[in-house]
Design a protein around this motif. Sequence first.
Motif, short mmCIF file in Angstrom:
data_model
loop_
_atom_site.label_atom_id
_atom_site.label_comp_id
_atom_site.label_asym_id
_atom_site.label_seq_id
_atom_site.Cartn_x
_atom_site.Cartn_y
_atom_site.Cartn_z
N ASN A 133 -1.28 0.83 -0.86
CA ASN A 133 -1.73 0.01 -1.80
C ASN A 133 -2.54 -1.27 -0.99
OD1 ASN A 133 -2.44 -2.20 -3.66
ND2 ASN A 133 -1.29 -1.10 -5.29
N ALA A 166 -15.74 -5.06 -1.35
CA ALA A 166 -15.65 -4.30 -2.50
C ALA A 166 -16.19 -2.87 -2.62
CB ALA A 166 -16.26 -4.90 -3.83
N ARG A 197 -12.21 -0.74 2.33
CA ARG A 197 -12.38 -2.33 2.42
C ARG A 197 -11.88 -2.80 3.65
NH1 ARG A 197 -9.52 -4.45 -3.23
NH2 ARG A 197 -10.24 -3.02 -4.49
N ASP A 246 -4.67 -3.47 -2.16
CA ASP A 246 -4.52 -4.80 -2.94
C ASP A 246 -3.23 -5.64 -2.52
OD1 ASP A 246 -7.39 -4.73 -3.73
OD2 ASP A 246 -6.57 -3.53 -5.45
N ALA A 247 -2.14 -4.89 -2.45
CA ALA A 247 -1.11 -5.29 -2.18
C ALA A 247 -0.97 -5.76 -0.77
CB ALA A 247 0.18 -4.27 -2.55
N ILE A 254 -3.03 -6.82 0.98
CA ILE A 254 -3.80 -7.92 1.32
C ILE A 254 -3.11 -8.93 0.98
CG2 ILE A 254 -6.05 -9.21 0.61
CD1 ILE A 254 -7.58 -6.44 0.94
N GLY A 255 -2.66 -8.95 -0.28
CA GLY A 255 -1.79 -10.06 -0.75
C GLY A 255 -0.59 -10.44 0.07
N ARG A 264 -8.27 2.76 2.88
CA ARG A 264 -7.90 2.88 1.49
C ARG A 264 -7.10 4.14 1.68
NH1 ARG A 264 -9.61 1.61 -3.19
NH2 ARG A 264 -11.31 0.66 -2.57
N ALA A 289 -12.20 -8.93 2.82
CA ALA A 289 -12.17 -7.52 1.83
C ALA A 289 -13.56 -7.35 1.43
CB ALA A 289 -10.96 -7.61 0.64
#
Length: 334
Positions: free
Chosen positions: A278, A297, A302, A280-281, A283-284, A317, A295
């Motif tokens: 994941n 889009a 990404r 997004d997770a 990156i967080g 990804r 990042a």
Amino acid sequence: VSAEARKGYQPEIGKGWQEAVVHVADPKPWIAFFTEDAGWKVASQGLIDPAILQAWQLPSGVTGQEVLLVNPGDGKGWVRLISLKGIASEPIRPAAQAWDPGGYFSLMTRSRQAKAIYDKAIARGWTAYNSPQEFTFGGVKLANVVIRGPDGVNVSIYERLEPKLEGWETTRDISRVFNVMTMVKDFEAERAFFQEGLGFGAWFIGNYEDKVPVATNFGLPVNLSVQIPRRSGILWESQSEDGRVELMRFVGLEGVDHASRARYANRGIVALRLPVANLDAWIGRVRARQIEVHASANPVDRCGPAQSHSPMFCAPRSCDPPGSAGSGSAPSRC
């Protein structure tokens, strides 16, 4: 989406990087070496998706070709050759000494016949930092040779002499790439980037010192082999022999820093592609560790740039082996 993804290929998550991306002027010598001397095969080739070139922050008008090389039977440790048109390039590590920091130094592989592979490389007109040298590390007696190919790219070949290599049944002449080495200027900054920033663990951190003057696999002058410790950090995402990153600094030697050339436009080992479940997770998590992330889009993937004294790192990804990466300018980038 890559040809591998279209075929339903699923990369291993949490086992380190999937493949190394190598920018070359001409892929033909590299294809010949890997297919004829290493026992690998060409898995796919074609145009690089323009969306990936954009994610690499290359100017519009740049086009590229790619060739994916794999050791048959292995779903990791691949090498993806890229060549670009429409942009000037130079080697990231031109005429570099082993102790010069900046950029990735070598692709690290295993073999049961290091001397034979060395002889084949020499017959091709390639060179090495030294002939195969024997030493003991971690209780294992090894022979190692670092072959110097075109574009400032090195291939390091390890043969286990005692005890002999077990497993690795897919290895014919040269195994999949299991590790990459990078020569660093600031060892602690780079270690912190991978460990505190990306969450990698360490298999080994310490100094290697010769007890008596000897010739070394890095071409260090014999009289200096007992005076110059090689500080090394062998890092992994999980406790695996694959997907590793090895940091090294020759303590007491100050070389020419090549870090400013470590970007996609230039030739050499330009990225490692790390599959994540994941993005997004992911990156967080790394942002929470004070790592700056750029990042994109872009629907293909990404970017996670990390040009530092080490070069670029990337997190593609999920389930898309080609991935992508960008570039940055500080050790604390990803």
